[in-house]
Design a protein around this motif. Sequence first.
Motif, short mmCIF file in Angstrom:
data_model
loop_
_atom_site.label_atom_id
_atom_site.label_comp_id
_atom_site.label_asym_id
_atom_site.label_seq_id
_atom_site.Cartn_x
_atom_site.Cartn_y
_atom_site.Cartn_z
N ASP A 1 0.83 -1.20 0.00
CA ASP A 1 0.00 0.00 0.00
C ASP A 1 0.87 1.25 0.00
OD1 ASP A 1 -2.42 -1.22 -0.13
OD2 ASP A 1 -3.05 -0.75 1.90
N MET A 2 1.96 1.22 0.76
CA MET A 2 2.85 2.38 0.81
C MET A 2 3.48 2.63 -0.56
SD MET A 2 4.26 4.87 2.43
CE MET A 2 4.18 4.64 4.18
N LEU A 3 3.93 1.57 -1.21
CA LEU A 3 4.52 1.72 -2.54
C LEU A 3 3.51 2.32 -3.51
CD1 LEU A 3 6.86 1.27 -4.56
CD2 LEU A 3 5.88 -1.00 -4.97
N ASP B 1 5.56 -0.88 5.75
CA ASP B 1 5.87 -1.08 4.34
C ASP B 1 6.79 -0.03 3.74
OD1 ASP B 1 5.64 -2.88 2.26
OD2 ASP B 1 3.90 -1.90 1.38
N LEU B 2 7.31 0.92 4.53
CA LEU B 2 8.22 1.91 3.96
C LEU B 2 9.52 1.26 3.52
CD1 LEU B 2 8.87 4.81 3.18
CD2 LEU B 2 9.78 5.14 5.48
N CYS B 3 10.06 0.35 4.34
CA CYS B 3 11.31 -0.33 3.96
C CYS B 3 11.15 -1.11 2.66
CB CYS B 3 11.76 -1.28 5.06
SG CYS B 3 12.56 -0.47 6.43
N THR B 4 10.05 -1.80 2.53
CA THR B 4 9.79 -2.58 1.32
C THR B 4 9.66 -1.67 0.11
OG1 THR B 4 8.68 -4.27 2.62
CG2 THR B 4 8.27 -4.29 0.26
N ALA B 5 8.92 -0.57 0.27
CA ALA B 5 8.76 0.38 -0.84
C ALA B 5 10.10 0.97 -1.25
CB ALA B 5 7.78 1.49 -0.44
#
Length: 152
Positions: free
Chosen positions: A12-14, A129-133
């Motif tokens: 969702d963040m991405l 999810d910031l790290c994943t994005a």
Amino acid sequence: MSEEPFYQKQHDMLLFLVDHYNLAMVDSAGRVAWNIPAIIELLRHSLQVWEPLYHLLFITTHISSCGTQFIDHKVSNVDRHRNLFMQVNEMFLITSYSKKTGITDRDSCTPGFMPKEIALCVLKMLGGDLCTAEAILASIVYGADAEHLYRT
């Protein structure tokens, strides 16, 4: 992170970042064109979010006053040793170095518990999810090796 509230919101963040910051566009044939300068700028700005957080961790956990020891901490949980742990509602860093290490030739573990406000912020940064994005965007700009670095 495989449980709620994070599980149902993967990427969702991405998707938000791509839409809000115009990081990509899709042409009429369905091909994605990435806005590389915008992605680089976003990654630079995300570093400005992480830097004060690392300072807060250093100040509030009272593990070590030596910056070189603090730098050895791993904040992310990948396939490597990590120092950041969650137990029930408490987050803490563990360091295996102490002054006794040189005397006894054995490492002892020293936990550094974080204030709840900082722990919540770290959890949202890592689990939100910031790290994943960041890792996905870094792989687009810098290649697969960069994705691995961003995930660690």
